[in-house]
Write a protein that holds these residues in place. Structure first.
Motif, PDB file in Angstrom:
ATOM      1  N   ASP A 228      13.976  -7.297   6.428  1.00 19.53           N
ATOM      2  CA  ASP A 228      12.604  -7.526   6.895  1.00 19.53           C
ATOM      3  C   ASP A 228      12.217  -6.541   7.991  1.00 19.53           C
ATOM      4  O   ASP A 228      11.140  -5.940   7.954  1.00 19.53           O
ATOM      5  CB  ASP A 228      12.462  -8.959   7.423  1.00 19.53           C
ATOM      6  CG  ASP A 228      12.553  -9.999   6.322  1.00 19.53           C
ATOM      7  OD1 ASP A 228      11.750  -9.925   5.386  1.00 19.53           O
ATOM      8  OD2 ASP A 228      13.428 -10.874   6.408  1.00 19.53           O
ATOM      9  N   TRP A 231      11.831  -2.811   6.497  1.00 22.23           N
ATOM     10  CA  TRP A 231      11.200  -2.564   5.206  1.00 22.23           C
ATOM     11  C   TRP A 231      10.145  -1.455   5.279  1.00 22.23           C
ATOM     12  O   TRP A 231      10.135  -0.535   4.467  1.00 22.23           O
ATOM     13  CB  TRP A 231      10.593  -3.846   4.649  1.00 22.23           C
ATOM     14  CG  TRP A 231       9.963  -3.646   3.298  1.00 22.23           C
ATOM     15  CD1 TRP A 231       8.639  -3.688   2.988  1.00 22.23           C
ATOM     16  CD2 TRP A 231      10.646  -3.334   2.082  1.00 22.23           C
ATOM     17  NE1 TRP A 231       8.443  -3.437   1.654  1.00 22.23           N
ATOM     18  CE2 TRP A 231       9.662  -3.214   1.072  1.00 22.23           C
ATOM     19  CE3 TRP A 231      11.979  -3.149   1.744  1.00 22.23           C
ATOM     20  CZ2 TRP A 231       9.978  -2.910  -0.250  1.00 22.23           C
ATOM     21  CZ3 TRP A 231      12.303  -2.850   0.429  1.00 22.23           C
ATOM     22  CH2 TRP A 231      11.307  -2.735  -0.551  1.00 22.23           C
ATOM     23  N   GLN A 232       9.247  -1.535   6.255  1.00 20.75           N
ATOM     24  CA  GLN A 232       8.204  -0.509   6.373  1.00 20.75           C
ATOM     25  C   GLN A 232       8.815   0.858   6.649  1.00 20.75           C
ATOM     26  O   GLN A 232       8.403   1.866   6.050  1.00 20.75           O
ATOM     27  CB  GLN A 232       7.230  -0.872   7.499  1.00 20.75           C
ATOM     28  CG  GLN A 232       6.046   0.094   7.651  1.00 20.75           C
ATOM     29  CD  GLN A 232       5.140   0.108   6.434  1.00 20.75           C
ATOM     30  OE1 GLN A 232       4.595  -0.923   6.042  1.00 20.75           O
ATOM     31  NE2 GLN A 232       4.996   1.263   5.791  1.00 20.75           N
ATOM     32  N   PRO A 253       8.312 -12.214   2.125  1.00 22.04           N
ATOM     33  CA  PRO A 253       8.108 -11.450   0.885  1.00 22.04           C
ATOM     34  C   PRO A 253       8.121  -9.950   1.152  1.00 22.04           C
ATOM     35  O   PRO A 253       7.580  -9.476   2.159  1.00 22.04           O
ATOM     36  CB  PRO A 253       6.720 -11.924   0.426  1.00 22.04           C
ATOM     37  CG  PRO A 253       6.531 -13.260   1.077  1.00 22.04           C
ATOM     38  CD  PRO A 253       7.221 -13.169   2.395  1.00 22.04           C
ATOM     39  N   ASP A 255       6.887  -6.267   0.108  1.00 22.90           N
ATOM     40  CA  ASP A 255       5.791  -5.622  -0.609  1.00 22.90           C
ATOM     41  C   ASP A 255       6.325  -4.410  -1.356  1.00 22.90           C
ATOM     42  O   ASP A 255       6.402  -3.305  -0.819  1.00 22.90           O
ATOM     43  CB  ASP A 255       4.694  -5.198   0.381  1.00 22.90           C
ATOM     44  CG  ASP A 255       3.473  -4.620  -0.317  1.00 22.90           C
ATOM     45  OD1 ASP A 255       3.474  -4.570  -1.568  1.00 22.90           O
ATOM     46  OD2 ASP A 255       2.537  -4.203   0.384  1.00 22.90           O
ATOM     47  N   ASN A 257       4.929  -2.786  -3.580  1.00 21.46           N
ATOM     48  CA  ASN A 257       3.889  -1.780  -3.822  1.00 21.46           C
ATOM     49  C   ASN A 257       4.041  -0.575  -2.892  1.00 21.46           C
ATOM     50  O   ASN A 257       3.558   0.518  -3.200  1.00 21.46           O
ATOM     51  CB  ASN A 257       2.495  -2.386  -3.645  1.00 21.46           C
ATOM     52  CG  ASN A 257       2.128  -3.321  -4.777  1.00 21.46           C
ATOM     53  OD1 ASN A 257       2.528  -3.105  -5.920  1.00 21.46           O
ATOM     54  ND2 ASN A 257       1.398  -4.378  -4.459  1.00 21.46           N
ATOM     55  N   LYS A 258       4.714  -0.768  -1.769  1.00 23.89           N
ATOM     56  CA  LYS A 258       4.921   0.346  -0.841  1.00 23.89           C
ATOM     57  C   LYS A 258       5.781   1.448  -1.458  1.00 23.89           C
ATOM     58  O   LYS A 258       5.783   2.585  -0.997  1.00 23.89           O
ATOM     59  CB  LYS A 258       5.567  -0.160   0.450  1.00 23.89           C
ATOM     60  CG  LYS A 258       4.676  -1.083   1.275  1.00 23.89           C
ATOM     61  CD  LYS A 258       5.368  -1.522   2.554  1.00 23.89           C
ATOM     62  CE  LYS A 258       4.498  -2.522   3.334  1.00 23.89           C
ATOM     63  NZ  LYS A 258       3.244  -1.923   3.815  1.00 23.89           N
ATOM     64  N   LYS A 260       5.638   2.094  -4.894  1.00 25.97           N
ATOM     65  CA  LYS A 260       5.097   2.433  -6.211  1.00 25.97           C
ATOM     66  C   LYS A 260       4.722   3.903  -6.335  1.00 25.97           C
ATOM     67  O   LYS A 260       5.142   4.589  -7.273  1.00 25.97           O
ATOM     68  CB  LYS A 260       3.883   1.560  -6.525  1.00 25.97           C
ATOM     69  CG  LYS A 260       3.247   1.876  -7.881  1.00 25.97           C
ATOM     70  CD  LYS A 260       2.052   1.009  -8.155  1.00 25.97           C
ATOM     71  CE  LYS A 260       1.434   1.345  -9.504  1.00 25.97           C
ATOM     72  NZ  LYS A 260       0.878   2.719  -9.525  1.00 25.97           N
TER      73      LYS A 260
END
Length: 339
Positions: A228, A231-232, A253, A255, A257-258, A260
């Motif tokens: 967590d 993640w970014q 959760p 993401d 999509n980061k 994709k």
């Protein structure tokens, strides 16, 4: 036989956190080995299971924790062909079977290996869970190539922990990749350097730390600390078509999509998958431990044992669990049963 177990999920500072009890010595069947245990090590999975296995109600029978162990084979099942009585072995057990915090344990021969001949039982007990985890993460999930990966970069988040310590060694010795490890204290930074890391960055404010090191992005990321939290940063630091692997479950959760637009891949690694699901390639963990044994014996890899405790005793287990939970443990903590 004597064993250490839990009947209730209690905090480590509770004197009843662990109980000592007597139980019947098991007998091997089929592919099992009966091992007389000489030493065990404690991993984060140990205290996580301790905190959750009996959280809602007291167990009718004590649960024996522990996975990493080294000892001597005392008996074998009728389908065992790769071990014999008297063999010295090391292994990490199965998630749903009784653990190794006891005088004897049954272990499936397909997930055990012969102990490195140049290792003490303590040095050997430190290695199986973390070494298999790192091996599977590097070669099965990220699919790095042995003796390849020149000019590529691998970021290991949590370099001084048990998995990070052997992960640094495996990546450096077997793939030639450049390894950047994270550490936030002087002693953990020095440990990562000892393991072979090319560069150390502080995982606090990871992206800015990487910029200071003139690293824009990396080909691979192994997260051994906090999914967590990072993640970014991982999404920003991974190269297009790169690979991220984590061993730490997320609480929030993620993401995806980061990743994709970069066509980047995310992998989970859970060392118990093969034994939990009895996969067709379950014996691969035996093969990994045997290959690791040769690397240990030739001196290419070293044990990550850092602290040794002694005694099949509830107070000893409380002390080691407390150290693990502190977040300040470096390398591996091992408990020696037999002098």
């Amino acid at each position: 036989m004597k064993a250490i177990g839990i009947t209730k999920s209690l905090p480590v500072d509770d004197k009843n956190c662990f109980i000592s009890f007597e139980t019947e010595k098991p007998m091997p069947e089929s592919k099992d080995l009966l091992v007389k245990i000489h030493a065990v090590s404690v991993n984060p999975v140990d205290y996580k299971v301790r905190k959750n296995a009996a959280k809602d109600k007291e167990l009718d029978e004590p649960k024996i924790l522990g996975w990493d162990a080294a000892g001597i084979v005392e008996a074998v099942g009728n389908e065992v062909s790769n071990f014999k009585v008297g063999d010295e072995v090391y292994y990490s057990g199965e998630y749903e079977r009784p653990g190794c915090n006891a005088e004897f344990q049954l272990i499936d021969s397909r997930i055990a290996g012969h102990k490195p001949s140049n290792f003490s039982f303590e040095e050997a007990a430190a290695m199986p869970l973390t070494a298999i985890t790192a091996w599977e993460a590097i070669f099965d999930r990220l699919r790095l190539q042995k003796n390849g990966e020149n000019d590529k970069k691998l970021l290991i988040i949590g370099g001084a922990g048990g998995v990070g310590s052997i992960g640094i060694q495996l990546a450096k010795k077997l793939t030639n990749i450049q390894v950047i490890a994270t550490a936030s204290r002087e002693e953990t930074s020095e440990w990562c350097k000892k393991m072979g890391a090319d560069m150390i960055v502080n995982h606090h404010d990871l992206e800015n730390e990487m910029k200071k090191a003139n690293i824009e992005n990396v080909d691979y990321i192994l997260n051994f600390f906090d999914t967590d939290m990072h993640w970014q940063a991982m999404a920003n630091l991974i190269k297009p078509q790169g690979h991220i692997c984590s061993i730490v479950e997320n609480k929030n959760p993620l993401d995806l999509n980061k990743l994709k637009n970069k066509s980047a891949a995310f992998h989970w690694e859970f060392m118990f998958t093969r034994s939990l699901f009895k996969t067709e390639d379950m014996i691969q963990q035996h093969k990994i431990l045997e290959e690791l044994r040769l690397l240990f014996e030739e001196g290419s890899l070293i044990s990550t044992l850092n602290n040794t405790f002694e005694g099949l005793d509830t107070q000893v287990f409380r002390e080691v669990h407390e150290l693990q939970e502190s977040g300040k443990s470096i390398g591996k903590n091992v408990i020696k049963f037999i002098s």
